[in-house]
Design a protein around this motif. Sequence first.
Motif, PDB file in Angstrom:
ATOM      1  N   VAL A  84     -19.563  28.319 -48.507  1.00  0.00           N
ATOM      2  CA  VAL A  84     -18.765  28.544 -47.298  1.00  0.00           C
ATOM      3  C   VAL A  84     -17.361  28.019 -47.602  1.00  0.00           C
ATOM      4  O   VAL A  84     -17.125  26.817 -47.625  1.00  0.00           O
ATOM      5  CB  VAL A  84     -19.339  27.828 -46.060  1.00  0.00           C
ATOM      6  CG1 VAL A  84     -18.454  28.061 -44.844  1.00  0.00           C
ATOM      7  CG2 VAL A  84     -20.751  28.305 -45.782  1.00  0.00           C
ATOM      8  N   PRO A  85     -16.431  28.955 -47.850  1.00  0.00           N
ATOM      9  CA  PRO A  85     -15.090  28.534 -48.252  1.00  0.00           C
ATOM     10  C   PRO A  85     -14.276  27.973 -47.086  1.00  0.00           C
ATOM     11  O   PRO A  85     -14.543  28.260 -45.924  1.00  0.00           O
ATOM     12  CB  PRO A  85     -14.457  29.817 -48.780  1.00  0.00           C
ATOM     13  CG  PRO A  85     -15.170  30.906 -48.060  1.00  0.00           C
ATOM     14  CD  PRO A  85     -16.564  30.411 -47.822  1.00  0.00           C
ATOM     15  N   GLU A  86     -13.282  27.187 -47.442  1.00  0.00           N
ATOM     16  CA  GLU A  86     -12.354  26.649 -46.454  1.00  0.00           C
ATOM     17  C   GLU A  86     -11.397  27.741 -45.998  1.00  0.00           C
ATOM     18  O   GLU A  86     -10.915  28.530 -46.800  1.00  0.00           O
ATOM     19  CB  GLU A  86     -11.557  25.500 -47.068  1.00  0.00           C
ATOM     20  CG  GLU A  86     -10.554  24.883 -46.120  1.00  0.00           C
ATOM     21  CD  GLU A  86      -9.827  23.702 -46.721  1.00  0.00           C
ATOM     22  OE1 GLU A  86      -8.837  23.261 -46.091  1.00  0.00           O
ATOM     23  OE2 GLU A  86     -10.210  23.208 -47.788  1.00  0.00           O
ATOM     24  N   LEU A  87     -11.132  27.786 -44.707  1.00  0.00           N
ATOM     25  CA  LEU A  87     -10.112  28.677 -44.158  1.00  0.00           C
ATOM     26  C   LEU A  87      -8.783  27.944 -44.285  1.00  0.00           C
ATOM     27  O   LEU A  87      -8.525  26.977 -43.572  1.00  0.00           O
ATOM     28  CB  LEU A  87     -10.419  29.018 -42.698  1.00  0.00           C
ATOM     29  CG  LEU A  87      -9.404  29.878 -41.958  1.00  0.00           C
ATOM     30  CD1 LEU A  87      -9.207  31.225 -42.656  1.00  0.00           C
ATOM     31  CD2 LEU A  87      -9.848  30.085 -40.514  1.00  0.00           C
ATOM     32  N   LYS A  88      -7.974  28.373 -45.215  1.00  0.00           N
ATOM     33  CA  LYS A  88      -6.705  27.697 -45.522  1.00  0.00           C
ATOM     34  C   LYS A  88      -5.633  28.029 -44.484  1.00  0.00           C
ATOM     35  O   LYS A  88      -5.630  29.108 -43.895  1.00  0.00           O
ATOM     36  CB  LYS A  88      -6.194  28.129 -46.897  1.00  0.00           C
ATOM     37  CG  LYS A  88      -7.149  27.855 -48.029  1.00  0.00           C
ATOM     38  CD  LYS A  88      -7.090  26.439 -48.452  1.00  0.00           C
ATOM     39  CE  LYS A  88      -7.944  26.261 -49.709  1.00  0.00           C
ATOM     40  NZ  LYS A  88      -8.083  24.922 -50.109  1.00  0.00           N
ATOM     41  N   GLY A  89      -4.724  27.089 -44.269  1.00  0.00           N
ATOM     42  CA  GLY A  89      -3.557  27.319 -43.433  1.00  0.00           C
ATOM     43  C   GLY A  89      -3.786  27.218 -41.941  1.00  0.00           C
ATOM     44  O   GLY A  89      -2.954  27.661 -41.155  1.00  0.00           O
ATOM     45  N   VAL A  90      -4.929  26.648 -41.517  1.00  0.00           N
ATOM     46  CA  VAL A  90      -5.204  26.495 -40.087  1.00  0.00           C
ATOM     47  C   VAL A  90      -5.396  25.015 -39.769  1.00  0.00           C
ATOM     48  O   VAL A  90      -5.566  24.183 -40.658  1.00  0.00           O
ATOM     49  CB  VAL A  90      -6.460  27.295 -39.657  1.00  0.00           C
ATOM     50  CG1 VAL A  90      -6.289  28.770 -39.944  1.00  0.00           C
ATOM     51  CG2 VAL A  90      -7.722  26.756 -40.288  1.00  0.00           C
ATOM     52  N   LYS A  91      -5.394  24.710 -38.483  1.00  0.00           N
ATOM     53  CA  LYS A  91      -5.653  23.346 -38.010  1.00  0.00           C
ATOM     54  C   LYS A  91      -7.059  23.315 -37.410  1.00  0.00           C
ATOM     55  O   LYS A  91      -7.343  24.009 -36.433  1.00  0.00           O
ATOM     56  CB  LYS A  91      -4.615  22.937 -36.974  1.00  0.00           C
ATOM     57  CG  LYS A  91      -4.839  21.538 -36.425  1.00  0.00           C
ATOM     58  CD  LYS A  91      -3.681  21.021 -35.591  1.00  0.00           C
ATOM     59  CE  LYS A  91      -3.415  21.839 -34.369  1.00  0.00           C
ATOM     60  NZ  LYS A  91      -2.478  21.214 -33.425  1.00  0.00           N
ATOM     61  N   VAL A  92      -7.956  22.532 -38.010  1.00  0.00           N
ATOM     62  CA  VAL A  92      -9.311  22.355 -37.485  1.00  0.00           C
ATOM     63  C   VAL A  92      -9.224  21.396 -36.305  1.00  0.00           C
ATOM     64  O   VAL A  92      -8.687  20.297 -36.426  1.00  0.00           O
ATOM     65  CB  VAL A  92     -10.255  21.796 -38.572  1.00  0.00           C
ATOM     66  CG1 VAL A  92     -11.624  21.478 -37.986  1.00  0.00           C
ATOM     67  CG2 VAL A  92     -10.362  22.767 -39.741  1.00  0.00           C
ATOM     68  N   VAL A  93      -9.738  21.821 -35.136  1.00  0.00           N
ATOM     69  CA  VAL A  93      -9.656  20.984 -33.937  1.00  0.00           C
ATOM     70  C   VAL A  93     -11.024  20.569 -33.395  1.00  0.00           C
ATOM     71  O   VAL A  93     -11.108  19.634 -32.606  1.00  0.00           O
ATOM     72  CB  VAL A  93      -8.832  21.680 -32.824  1.00  0.00           C
ATOM     73  CG1 VAL A  93      -7.369  21.801 -33.235  1.00  0.00           C
ATOM     74  CG2 VAL A  93      -9.408  23.038 -32.461  1.00  0.00           C
ATOM     75  N   THR A  94     -12.092  21.252 -33.827  1.00  0.00           N
ATOM     76  CA  THR A  94     -13.433  20.931 -33.352  1.00  0.00           C
ATOM     77  C   THR A  94     -14.443  21.190 -34.457  1.00  0.00           C
ATOM     78  O   THR A  94     -14.348  22.195 -35.152  1.00  0.00           O
ATOM     79  CB  THR A  94     -13.837  21.809 -32.144  1.00  0.00           C
ATOM     80  OG1 THR A  94     -12.847  21.723 -31.136  1.00  0.00           O
ATOM     81  CG2 THR A  94     -15.171  21.391 -31.562  1.00  0.00           C
TER      82      THR A  94
END
Length: 168
Positions: A84-94
């Motif tokens: 499960v790859p990381e979604l780059k360029g976003v802010k994880v909030v939950t």
Amino acid sequence: MKKMLFVLLIMLLVIGLIACGKSIGEKAAENMIEEIMEKEGVEVDVDVDDGGDTVTIETEEGGMTIEGDEGGMPWPNDKLPGNVPELKGVKVVTVIDAGSGIMIGFEGCDKNNVDAYIKLIKSNGWNVAMDMESDGTRIIMAGNSNDEFLQFGWNSEDGSGEITYGSS
């Protein structure tokens, strides 16, 4: 079905109480949620951390941890398998960890992030079974040979979305 509705209600209450932070008080939030669930015959133990950023819910059927931070938090590599790859360029909030599944809520995602992520999941062995877009919302569902599933939802208008991973 009834228990599922109550679990969803509790999740909404928890998220709302996290947003309220210290104004309600962690112990009061814990007691309120426990009382609601126990009136419905579900034994539950709720623990809200000192900052209100993490809530742990334990029942006889399992547990769930809900973490939230509007300022952003790290990608939960420790909770996800390597495919499960990381979604780059976003802010994880939950991050919601229900044991058998993980849900990651994010903000700040644009079309380029989405397109790159779809390519990345395909290169990691995920087979996209559905890719649908309607009224600014895009939903992608994928699976693999390990009986795992990955769902990606994105709102193009505000850049928010979620990724849900689970296995059977």
